[in-house]
Design a protein around this motif. Structure first.
Motif, PDB file in Angstrom:
ATOM      1  N   ALA A 172       0.848  -1.198   0.000  1.00  0.00           N
ATOM      2  CA  ALA A 172       0.000   0.000   0.000  1.00  0.00           C
ATOM      3  C   ALA A 172       0.885   1.250   0.000  1.00  0.00           C
ATOM      4  O   ALA A 172       1.943   1.269   0.621  1.00  0.00           O
ATOM      5  N   ILE A 173       0.412   2.265  -0.670  1.00  0.00           N
ATOM      6  CA  ILE A 173       1.221   3.485  -0.842  1.00  0.00           C
ATOM      7  C   ILE A 173       0.475   4.689  -0.288  1.00  0.00           C
ATOM      8  O   ILE A 173      -0.731   4.864  -0.525  1.00  0.00           O
ATOM      9  N   ARG A 174       1.207   5.507   0.452  1.00  0.00           N
ATOM     10  CA  ARG A 174       0.676   6.780   0.944  1.00  0.00           C
ATOM     11  C   ARG A 174       1.698   7.875   0.669  1.00  0.00           C
ATOM     12  O   ARG A 174       2.899   7.663   0.844  1.00  0.00           O
ATOM     13  N   THR A 175       1.218   8.997   0.219  1.00  0.00           N
ATOM     14  CA  THR A 175       2.133  10.097  -0.157  1.00  0.00           C
ATOM     15  C   THR A 175       1.944  11.280   0.774  1.00  0.00           C
ATOM     16  O   THR A 175       0.894  11.439   1.404  1.00  0.00           O
ATOM     17  N   ASN A 176       2.979  12.107   0.789  1.00  0.00           N
ATOM     18  CA  ASN A 176       2.941  13.321   1.594  1.00  0.00           C
ATOM     19  C   ASN A 176       3.714  14.413   0.856  1.00  0.00           C
ATOM     20  O   ASN A 176       4.801  14.182   0.324  1.00  0.00           O
ATOM     21  N   ASN A 177       3.122  15.617   0.803  1.00  0.00           N
ATOM     22  CA  ASN A 177       3.720  16.768   0.110  1.00  0.00           C
ATOM     23  C   ASN A 177       3.894  16.515  -1.400  1.00  0.00           C
ATOM     24  O   ASN A 177       4.844  17.004  -2.014  1.00  0.00           O
ATOM     25  N   ILE A 178       2.990  15.735  -1.968  1.00  0.00           N
ATOM     26  CA  ILE A 178       2.943  15.511  -3.417  1.00  0.00           C
ATOM     27  C   ILE A 178       1.543  15.884  -3.878  1.00  0.00           C
ATOM     28  O   ILE A 178       0.559  15.445  -3.253  1.00  0.00           O
ATOM     29  N   PRO A 179       1.386  16.692  -4.930  1.00  0.00           N
ATOM     30  CA  PRO A 179       0.047  17.102  -5.398  1.00  0.00           C
ATOM     31  C   PRO A 179      -0.880  15.913  -5.619  1.00  0.00           C
ATOM     32  O   PRO A 179      -0.445  14.844  -6.069  1.00  0.00           O
ATOM     33  N   GLU A 180      -2.185  16.095  -5.294  1.00  0.00           N
ATOM     34  CA  GLU A 180      -3.158  15.004  -5.337  1.00  0.00           C
ATOM     35  C   GLU A 180      -3.289  14.391  -6.736  1.00  0.00           C
ATOM     36  O   GLU A 180      -3.390  13.173  -6.875  1.00  0.00           O
ATOM     37  N   GLU A 181      -3.331  15.243  -7.787  1.00  0.00           N
ATOM     38  CA  GLU A 181      -3.508  14.717  -9.144  1.00  0.00           C
ATOM     39  C   GLU A 181      -2.349  13.834  -9.566  1.00  0.00           C
ATOM     40  O   GLU A 181      -2.508  12.881 -10.336  1.00  0.00           O
ATOM     41  N   GLN A 182      -1.148  14.116  -9.044  1.00  0.00           N
ATOM     42  CA  GLN A 182       0.017  13.290  -9.363  1.00  0.00           C
ATOM     43  C   GLN A 182       0.092  12.065  -8.444  1.00  0.00           C
ATOM     44  O   GLN A 182       0.548  10.996  -8.851  1.00  0.00           O
ATOM     45  N   ALA A 183      -0.383  12.238  -7.212  1.00  0.00           N
ATOM     46  CA  ALA A 183      -0.344  11.128  -6.247  1.00  0.00           C
ATOM     47  C   ALA A 183      -1.257   9.980  -6.679  1.00  0.00           C
ATOM     48  O   ALA A 183      -1.036   8.820  -6.304  1.00  0.00           O
ATOM     49  N   SER A 184      -2.275  10.279  -7.472  1.00  0.00           N
ATOM     50  CA  SER A 184      -3.199   9.241  -7.940  1.00  0.00           C
ATOM     51  C   SER A 184      -2.686   8.510  -9.180  1.00  0.00           C
ATOM     52  O   SER A 184      -3.302   7.538  -9.615  1.00  0.00           O
ATOM     53  N   ASP A 185      -1.582   8.970  -9.736  1.00  0.00           N
ATOM     54  CA  ASP A 185      -0.995   8.343 -10.938  1.00  0.00           C
ATOM     55  C   ASP A 185       0.050   7.318 -10.498  1.00  0.00           C
ATOM     56  O   ASP A 185       1.133   7.677 -10.004  1.00  0.00           O
ATOM     57  N   SER A 186      -0.256   6.030 -10.648  1.00  0.00           N
ATOM     58  CA  SER A 186       0.633   4.974 -10.158  1.00  0.00           C
ATOM     59  C   SER A 186       1.980   4.971 -10.886  1.00  0.00           C
ATOM     60  O   SER A 186       3.022   4.709 -10.270  1.00  0.00           O
ATOM     61  N   LEU A 187       1.968   5.240 -12.211  1.00  0.00           N
ATOM     62  CA  LEU A 187       3.236   5.271 -12.964  1.00  0.00           C
ATOM     63  C   LEU A 187       4.127   6.415 -12.480  1.00  0.00           C
ATOM     64  O   LEU A 187       5.350   6.253 -12.344  1.00  0.00           O
ATOM     65  N   TYR A 188       3.500   7.546 -12.212  1.00  0.00           N
ATOM     66  CA  TYR A 188       4.258   8.692 -11.703  1.00  0.00           C
ATOM     67  C   TYR A 188       4.874   8.362 -10.347  1.00  0.00           C
ATOM     68  O   TYR A 188       6.036   8.683 -10.078  1.00  0.00           O
ATOM     69  N   ILE A 189       4.103   7.702  -9.485  1.00  0.00           N
ATOM     70  CA  ILE A 189       4.584   7.350  -8.151  1.00  0.00           C
ATOM     71  C   ILE A 189       5.763   6.380  -8.236  1.00  0.00           C
ATOM     72  O   ILE A 189       6.756   6.506  -7.501  1.00  0.00           O
ATOM     73  N   GLN A 190       5.680   5.411  -9.170  1.00  0.00           N
ATOM     74  CA  GLN A 190       6.780   4.455  -9.325  1.00  0.00           C
ATOM     75  C   GLN A 190       8.057   5.157  -9.783  1.00  0.00           C
ATOM     76  O   GLN A 190       9.153   4.846  -9.316  1.00  0.00           O
ATOM     77  N   ARG A 191       7.877   6.113 -10.696  1.00  0.00           N
ATOM     78  CA  ARG A 191       9.053   6.894 -11.152  1.00  0.00           C
ATOM     79  C   ARG A 191       9.636   7.711 -10.001  1.00  0.00           C
ATOM     80  O   ARG A 191      10.855   7.820  -9.854  1.00  0.00           O
TER      81      ARG A 191
END
Length: 382
Positions: A87-106
């Protein structure tokens, strides 16, 4: 030749001092970057500890004020928290980008390359992995040395051209001083020659001899005048371009090898131009002599005068070996010459006399293995 050794030493000292200062600034910036990065690492380790405390607490209310403050204060460092279940949780990353799994992997790969991930473990049991990137301040600081180097490079370029221009200015002053001193030194024997020629006339010798001596004395006076004007702005007066060109041409024709065939043609009868006759004739002589040298003392030299609107073109042609097209501009630079014993000043003087003193243009009109045509263009008087 070193005319000012103290100045040279001071420039070297200045360059070494500048290099040392730049090196210290870069070293200090790099040290500050490392320190700041370590501080950010320490902050992330505290955040990871607070996260472990959160996981160990059954209710949020059980968290201490310090732990809550740690979570609340972290607003600059981008983070990605990955649990052992994926499971993945983000912090201080814009919401529209946080929902993009490919972006998160990069981003995970990027963060891993920037900073070593922090494992959150509880008594040997791995719970989560914290991936974090550099904060905005740290990223700006990372590129600061590059910006500094660019500024220093630009500054060094300015200093280089300043020294180069200053050196050229010193050389110009030196040559101007030598030219004026030469003119002054020629003046004394020239006066004596005038006196001796008058004595020869009184001896009733062949008048043709004294006449030719007078021509050469006049020539020396012209040369003296030319040298005396180097480094100062000459006066321009209205003169017939055809007459002045023909005068310089005829003088060289009489004193050149019989193997050189001269031709003069003008499509206009009389046209007035603002000239300094002495310097203008020097231009024609330099162009003709260059042509003769290009032919190795044997061939055809021609001058043609054309009118083109409000301009007059003086074309000096030779039957020499020609000039490579890539050298059309460089031949006018000081020191550029194809002669073993040449100084490369002739065409440089031509360009300066025509363009700086007379406001005209000089260029290679055409050139091939069959010969070269040089063109001098001057403004006509309305």
């Amino acid at each position: 030749m070193n005319f000012n050794p103290k100045s040279k030493v001071s420039k070297i000292v200045l360059l070494i001092t500048s290099f040392v200062i730049v090196s210290l600034i870069l070293w200090n910036t790099n040290s500050f970057f490392k320190t700041f990065k370590e501080e950010e690492r320490h902050k992330m380790e505290i955040w990871a500890t607070a996260q472990l405390e959160l996981l160990q607490s059954s209710e949020t209310a059980e968290l201490g004020n310090l732990t809550l403050k740690v979570f609340q204060n972290n607003t600059s460092t981008p983070m990605i928290l990955v649990t052992k279940d994926g499971a993945i949780r983000t912090n201080n990353i814009p919401e529209e980008q946080a929902s993009d799994s490919l972006y998160i992997q990069r981003k995970i790969k990027q963060f891993e390359s920037e900073n070593t991930p922090i494992n959150i473990d509880d008594n040997g049991d791995h719970l989560q992995t914290l991936y974090y990137g550099n904060s905005e301040v740290l990223n700006k600081l990372k590129y600061y040395p590059l910006a500094l180097l660019l500024i220093i490079l630009l500054f060094g370029t300015v200093i280089y051209f300043f020294f180069k221009t200053n050196k050229a200015s010193e050389q110009n002053k030196l040559w101007a001083g030598m030219a004026k001193e030469t003119a002054h030194q020629i003046g004394t024997p020239l006066s004596s020659l005038l006196g001796w020629n008058e004595l020869l006339k009184a001896e009733n010798i062949n008048p043709e001899i004294t006449k030719e001596i007078e021509k050469d004395i006049s020539r020396l006076e012209t040369i003296t005048e030319r040298f005396s004007k180097i480094g100062s702005l000459p006066s321009l007066e209205e003169h017939d371009i055809v007459v002045e060109t023909k005068s310089a041409f005829d003088y060289l024709k009489l004193r050149s090898s019989k193997l050189v065939h001269f031709s003069f043609k003008s499509q206009i009868d009389a046209t007035n131009v603002l000239l300094n006759p002495s310097l203008y004739q020097w231009t024609i002589e330099n162009l003709v002599k260059n042509g003769i040298d290009a032919m190795r003392g044997k061939g055809n030299i021609g001058i043609e005068i054309l009118k083109d609107g409000n301009l007059v073109h003086i074309l000096v042609s030779d039957s020499g070996q020609g000039i490579p097209k890539g050298n059309y501009q460089t031949i006018f630079n000081p020191g550029v010459t194809s002669k073993k014993r040449g100084w490369g000043l002739g065409l440089s003087l031509v360009k300066r006399i025509v363009e700086e003193y007379h406001g005209g243009k000089v260029k290679v009109l055409s050139s091939s293995k069959q010969g070269t045509i040089m063109q001098v263009s001057l403004q006509l008087i309305p």
